[in-house]
Design an enzyme around this catalytic site. Sequence first.
Site, mmCIF file in Angstrom:
data_model
loop_
_atom_site.group_PDB
_atom_site.id
_atom_site.type_symbol
_atom_site.label_atom_id
_atom_site.label_comp_id
_atom_site.label_asym_id
_atom_site.label_seq_id
_atom_site.Cartn_x
_atom_site.Cartn_y
_atom_site.Cartn_z
ATOM 1 N N ASP A 119 -97.942 30.234 -144.814
ATOM 2 C CA ASP A 119 -99.226 29.850 -144.205
ATOM 3 C C ASP A 119 -99.672 30.769 -143.080
ATOM 4 O OD1 ASP A 119 -99.774 27.572 -145.804
ATOM 5 O OD2 ASP A 119 -98.105 26.581 -144.802
ATOM 6 N N HIS B 39 -89.161 26.606 -141.976
ATOM 7 C CA HIS B 39 -89.192 26.194 -143.377
ATOM 8 C C HIS B 39 -87.940 25.386 -143.687
ATOM 9 C CE1 HIS B 39 -89.652 26.359 -147.737
ATOM 10 N NE2 HIS B 39 -90.919 26.605 -147.479
HETATM 11 C C1 LIG Z 1 -91.914 23.439 -142.127
HETATM 12 C C2 LIG Z 1 -91.227 22.421 -141.252
HETATM 13 C C3 LIG Z 1 -91.969 21.090 -141.369
HETATM 14 C C4 LIG Z 1 -89.786 22.245 -141.736
HETATM 15 O O1 LIG Z 1 -89.271 21.136 -141.104
HETATM 16 P P1 LIG Z 1 -87.736 20.706 -141.173
HETATM 17 O O2 LIG Z 1 -87.041 21.383 -142.292
HETATM 18 O O3 LIG Z 1 -87.725 19.213 -141.200
HETATM 19 O O4 LIG Z 1 -87.122 21.246 -139.849
HETATM 20 P P2 LIG Z 1 -87.011 20.455 -138.500
HETATM 21 O O5 LIG Z 1 -88.320 19.807 -138.198
HETATM 22 O O6 LIG Z 1 -85.820 19.548 -138.558
HETATM 23 O O7 LIG Z 1 -86.778 21.654 -137.518
HETATM 24 C C5 LIG Z 1 -85.480 22.167 -137.177
HETATM 25 C C6 LIG Z 1 -85.551 22.698 -135.757
HETATM 26 O O8 LIG Z 1 -86.404 23.825 -135.701
HETATM 27 C C7 LIG Z 1 -87.518 23.564 -134.856
HETATM 28 N N1 LIG Z 1 -88.713 24.045 -135.480
HETATM 29 C C8 LIG Z 1 -88.971 24.065 -136.803
HETATM 30 N N2 LIG Z 1 -90.172 24.588 -137.028
HETATM 31 C C9 LIG Z 1 -90.683 24.927 -135.819
HETATM 32 C C10 LIG Z 1 -91.898 25.509 -135.398
HETATM 33 N N3 LIG Z 1 -92.821 25.859 -136.290
HETATM 34 N N4 LIG Z 1 -92.093 25.699 -134.075
HETATM 35 C C11 LIG Z 1 -91.162 25.362 -133.188
HETATM 36 N N5 LIG Z 1 -89.977 24.804 -133.527
HETATM 37 C C12 LIG Z 1 -89.758 24.587 -134.830
HETATM 38 C C13 LIG Z 1 -87.576 22.032 -134.745
HETATM 39 O O9 LIG Z 1 -88.242 21.558 -133.624
HETATM 40 C C14 LIG Z 1 -86.136 21.681 -134.796
HETATM 41 O O10 LIG Z 1 -85.541 21.887 -133.538
HETATM 42 P P3 LIG Z 1 -85.175 20.626 -132.595
HETATM 43 O O11 LIG Z 1 -84.158 19.844 -133.342
HETATM 44 O O12 LIG Z 1 -84.709 21.265 -131.354
HETATM 45 O O13 LIG Z 1 -86.456 19.868 -132.402
HETATM 46 C C15 LIG Z 1 -91.207 22.883 -139.769
HETATM 47 O O14 LIG Z 1 -90.593 24.132 -139.681
HETATM 48 C C16 LIG Z 1 -92.601 22.926 -139.149
HETATM 49 O O15 LIG Z 1 -93.081 21.883 -138.661
HETATM 50 N N6 LIG Z 1 -93.283 24.104 -139.176
HETATM 51 C C17 LIG Z 1 -94.624 24.222 -138.637
HETATM 52 C C18 LIG Z 1 -95.633 23.744 -139.676
HETATM 53 C C19 LIG Z 1 -95.707 24.692 -140.848
HETATM 54 O O16 LIG Z 1 -95.871 25.886 -140.709
HETATM 55 N N7 LIG Z 1 -95.656 24.103 -142.069
HETATM 56 C C20 LIG Z 1 -95.798 24.868 -143.301
HETATM 57 C C21 LIG Z 1 -94.511 24.936 -144.046
HETATM 58 S S1 LIG Z 1 -94.616 25.995 -145.427
#
Ligand SMILES: CC(C)(COP(=O)(O)OP(=O)(O)OC[C@H]1O[C@@H](n2cnc3c(N)ncnc32)[C@H](O)[C@@H]1OP(=O)(O)O)[C@@H](O)C(=O)NCCC(=O)NCCS
Length: 389
Positions: free
Chosen positions: A322, A271
């Site tokens: 979710d 998140h």
């Molecule tokens: C929610 C989300 C988009 C937040 O994204 P964000 O704040 O931009 O965070 P980042 O994408 O920069 O992630 C930070 C790190 O954690 C990792 N990470 C974050 N969510 C992850 C997940 N669900 N699975 C595996 N790794 C994850 C990223 O790969 C990143 O590591 P890296 O730099 O080694 O690649 C992200 O956590 C995600 O894609 N989650 C899965 C989809 C989801 O459940 N969305 C609903 C949100 S309510």
Amino acid sequence: MADWKAGLEDVIAARSGICAVDGAAGRLFYRGYEIGELAGHASYEEVTWLLWHGELPTAEEGRAFAAALEATRGLPAPVLELLERLPRDCHPLDALRTAVSLAASVDPDVRSNDREANLRKACRVMTLIPATVAAWQRIRTGREPVPARRAGSHAAWFLAMLNGRDPSPEVARVMDLVLTLHADHEFNASTFALRVAVATLADLHAAVVAAIATLKGPKHGGANEDVLAMLRDIGDPARAAGYVGERLGARAGMSRAERGDPRARMPGFGHRVYKVDDARARVLRGMAKSMAEATGRGRLFEVAERVYDAMKAGTDLPVNVDFFSAVVYDALDIPPDFCTSIFAVGRVAGWCAHALEQYADNRLIRPRADYTGPAPRRMLTSMASSPTS
Ligand SMILES: CC(C)(COP(=O)(O)OP(=O)(O)OC[C@H]1O[C@@H](n2cnc3c(N)ncnc32)[C@H](O)[C@@H]1OP(=O)(O)O)[C@@H](O)C(=O)NCCC(=O)NCCS
């Protein structure tokens, strides 16, 4: 250009009195009330009133609001005709987005952004979304839409429209809770998209269309669809830890861009704001357990529990709203590609609250880009194509 933050992380984009998120403690407040206190103690309709007006309704206001919502139940004829003509494999969220767009053209207040007109439109959009979602689920599965009826809570009415029969009080209560837990979440991506549209003084329907379009993505609301598909794919609790290990292990040799792909992530985890599991996820986990047991879907809940354990053991990512909501949807017999539509049925309350707030104190939202393209340069005349060619 001054500092920039990728993805606007931690950037304050506007002031808002609607919803507060404490990411470090996993706490969520609607208008100052903690979500765990509201959910189950106030109905979704009362929570909607709270989000729109700032206070919980008095008994009189609550009755009048419920009646105002009930009066708007029923799909406009052109929307029903549209749904009947859509290709049956149209994604439910695409059907919803298209229906809301069309509904604007038959809304008597579409040309007014006055507060009273927006409140009337907000009531209509509040019932348009569940009615469309329910009708499309029936049409695409070869069943007749259920004619609108007036009485019953918002949650019970939605379930009756969806299933063609009244839900038990317990199932209606579960849906009411699910809607309340999804009702608002500060400046999440779909709400921010809506506020950008409102800030141009586009109408409410246009802004809700922008929100629905944004909700669809797998990094936002679309994640619940991926969660349910994944849990079903794993199928056996004994396979869960291995699945998580493989999916996370595959990330080791990937580039940053590849790691950003939803297929390289575990849906339902991570998140932007929460650093720990949030209160909604905790409530949904309990609901998922009892619903799964009551409906004989305990195996899927067990798979979810084993995935959760493996994620906690292997990462510091919080579970998000979710993940366990997908297990609740499964117990309610909701197929994966329909999950995000349920999210929209709940979140429309928050979208309308944010639209009302933005219209009331508006300034165009127009950020800048940190330009990284070529420096200013001259075009060589030999490169220009002849205007007559
Ligand atoms: C929610 C989300 C988009 C937040 O994204 P964000 O704040 O931009 O965070 P980042 O994408 O920069 O992630 C930070 C790190 O954690 C990792 N990470 C974050 N969510 C992850 C997940 N669900 N699975 C595996 N790794 C994850 C990223 O790969 C990143 O590591 P890296 O730099 O080694 O690649 C992200 O956590 C995600 O894609 N989650 C899965 C989809 C989801 O459940 N969305 C609903 C949100 S309510």
